[in-house]
Design a protein around this motif. Structure first.
Motif, short mmCIF file in Angstrom:
data_model
loop_
_atom_site.label_atom_id
_atom_site.label_comp_id
_atom_site.label_asym_id
_atom_site.label_seq_id
_atom_site.Cartn_x
_atom_site.Cartn_y
_atom_site.Cartn_z
N THR A 45 8.25 9.86 -10.93
CA THR A 45 9.15 10.98 -10.65
C THR A 45 9.78 10.95 -9.26
O THR A 45 10.65 11.78 -8.97
N ALA A 46 9.38 10.03 -8.42
CA ALA A 46 9.90 9.98 -7.04
C ALA A 46 11.42 9.92 -7.02
O ALA A 46 12.07 10.66 -6.27
N VAL A 47 12.01 9.08 -7.84
CA VAL A 47 13.47 8.94 -7.86
C VAL A 47 14.13 10.22 -8.34
O VAL A 47 15.20 10.59 -7.84
N ASP A 48 13.50 10.94 -9.26
CA ASP A 48 14.07 12.20 -9.74
C ASP A 48 14.25 13.20 -8.59
O ASP A 48 15.26 13.90 -8.53
N TYR A 49 13.30 13.24 -7.69
CA TYR A 49 13.41 14.13 -6.53
C TYR A 49 14.53 13.69 -5.59
O TYR A 49 15.26 14.52 -5.06
N LEU A 50 14.65 12.39 -5.41
CA LEU A 50 15.72 11.88 -4.56
C LEU A 50 17.09 12.15 -5.19
O LEU A 50 18.02 12.56 -4.50
N LYS A 51 17.18 11.99 -6.50
CA LYS A 51 18.43 12.30 -7.20
C LYS A 51 18.78 13.78 -7.08
O LYS A 51 19.95 14.15 -7.07
N ALA A 52 17.76 14.62 -6.99
CA ALA A 52 17.96 16.07 -6.88
C ALA A 52 18.31 16.49 -5.45
O ALA A 52 18.54 17.67 -5.20
N GLY A 53 18.35 15.53 -4.53
CA GLY A 53 18.79 15.83 -3.18
C GLY A 53 17.72 15.84 -2.11
O GLY A 53 18.00 16.22 -0.97
N ALA A 54 16.50 15.43 -2.43
CA ALA A 54 15.46 15.37 -1.40
C ALA A 54 15.85 14.35 -0.33
O ALA A 54 16.39 13.28 -0.64
N LEU A 55 15.56 14.66 0.91
CA LEU A 55 15.79 13.73 2.01
C LEU A 55 14.84 12.54 1.88
O LEU A 55 15.21 11.39 2.10
N ALA A 56 13.61 12.84 1.50
CA ALA A 56 12.56 11.85 1.32
C ALA A 56 11.52 12.47 0.39
O ALA A 56 11.61 13.65 0.07
N VAL A 57 10.56 11.68 -0.03
CA VAL A 57 9.44 12.19 -0.81
C VAL A 57 8.16 11.65 -0.18
O VAL A 57 8.17 10.62 0.48
N ALA A 58 7.07 12.37 -0.40
CA ALA A 58 5.78 11.91 0.09
C ALA A 58 4.82 11.80 -1.08
O ALA A 58 4.70 12.72 -1.88
N LEU A 59 4.18 10.65 -1.18
CA LEU A 59 3.19 10.40 -2.23
C LEU A 59 1.89 10.01 -1.54
O LEU A 59 1.92 9.24 -0.59
N SER A 60 0.79 10.51 -2.03
CA SER A 60 -0.49 10.06 -1.51
C SER A 60 -1.41 9.68 -2.67
O SER A 60 -1.69 8.50 -2.87
N ASN A 61 -1.82 10.65 -3.46
CA ASN A 61 -2.73 10.36 -4.56
C ASN A 61 -2.14 9.40 -5.58
O ASN A 61 -2.87 8.62 -6.18
N ALA A 62 -0.84 9.45 -5.76
CA ALA A 62 -0.20 8.54 -6.72
C ALA A 62 -0.32 7.09 -6.28
O ALA A 62 -0.41 6.19 -7.11
N LEU A 63 -0.30 6.88 -4.98
CA LEU A 63 -0.41 5.51 -4.46
C LEU A 63 -1.84 5.12 -4.11
O LEU A 63 -2.22 3.96 -4.25
N PHE A 64 -2.60 6.10 -3.66
CA PHE A 64 -3.96 5.83 -3.18
C PHE A 64 -4.99 6.72 -3.86
O PHE A 64 -5.62 7.57 -3.22
N PRO A 65 -5.19 6.53 -5.16
CA PRO A 65 -6.20 7.35 -5.85
C PRO A 65 -7.58 7.12 -5.23
O PRO A 65 -7.92 6.00 -4.85
N ARG A 66 -8.34 8.18 -5.13
CA ARG A 66 -9.64 8.11 -4.46
C ARG A 66 -10.56 7.04 -5.05
O ARG A 66 -11.25 6.34 -4.32
N ASP A 67 -10.55 6.91 -6.38
CA ASP A 67 -11.44 5.92 -6.98
C ASP A 67 -11.05 4.51 -6.58
O ASP A 67 -11.92 3.67 -6.33
N LEU A 68 -9.76 4.23 -6.50
CA LEU A 68 -9.33 2.88 -6.09
C LEU A 68 -9.65 2.62 -4.62
O LEU A 68 -10.08 1.52 -4.26
N VAL A 69 -9.46 3.61 -3.78
CA VAL A 69 -9.80 3.46 -2.36
C VAL A 69 -11.31 3.29 -2.20
O VAL A 69 -11.77 2.40 -1.48
N ARG A 70 -12.06 4.13 -2.90
CA ARG A 70 -13.53 4.07 -2.81
C ARG A 70 -14.05 2.69 -3.21
O ARG A 70 -14.96 2.16 -2.59
N HIS A 71 -13.43 2.11 -4.23
CA HIS A 71 -13.87 0.79 -4.71
C HIS A 71 -13.11 -0.35 -4.04
O HIS A 71 -13.26 -1.50 -4.44
N GLN A 72 -12.34 -0.01 -3.04
CA GLN A 72 -11.56 -1.00 -2.28
C GLN A 72 -10.76 -1.92 -3.21
O GLN A 72 -10.69 -3.12 -3.01
N ALA A 73 -10.12 -1.30 -4.19
CA ALA A 73 -9.31 -2.03 -5.17
C ALA A 73 -7.91 -2.22 -4.60
O ALA A 73 -6.93 -1.64 -5.08
N TRP A 74 -7.83 -3.02 -3.57
CA TRP A 74 -6.58 -3.17 -2.82
C TRP A 74 -5.45 -3.77 -3.66
O TRP A 74 -4.29 -3.41 -3.49
#
Length: 93
Positions: A45-74
């Motif tokens: 959905t990131a592009v949808d927000y940009l198309k709607a006029g957002a200056l930028a978007v911020a993602l955290s959990n979508a990119l760095f889910p806790r389970d992947l970070v915890r298991h160092q699934a780089w």
């Protein structure tokens, strides 16, 4: 925030208050304000927000889910980041 001098306004948690539709509703009467939505934005959905006029978007959990970070699934995290970059690269402005 704008009258206090902010050059951009964070909209959090965007997904919980209406998502892209909420951003569009705000931008209609306030096109001169810059918004940075965060909170519930996904790679898909990131592009949808940009198309709607957002200056930028911020993602955290979508990119760095806790389970992947915890298991160092780089490599899995790198794949998510690559997916976002691909979505943004394919976006026609």
């Amino acid at each position: 925030a704008h009258t206090a001098g902010a050059t951009a306004i964070k909209l959090f948690p965007i997904a919980s208050v209406g998502g892209v539709a909420y951003l569009e509703a705000l931008r209609a009467p306030l096109p001169h304000l810059a918004f940075i939505p965060t909170g519930g934005i996904t790679i898909e959905t990131a592009v949808d927000y940009l198309k709607a006029g957002a200056l930028a978007v911020a993602l955290s959990n979508a990119l760095f889910p806790r389970d992947l970070v915890r298991h160092q699934a780089w490599e899995a995290i790198e794949g998510r980041i690559h997916g976002l970059v691909t979505c943004l690269a394919n976006w026609e402005r």
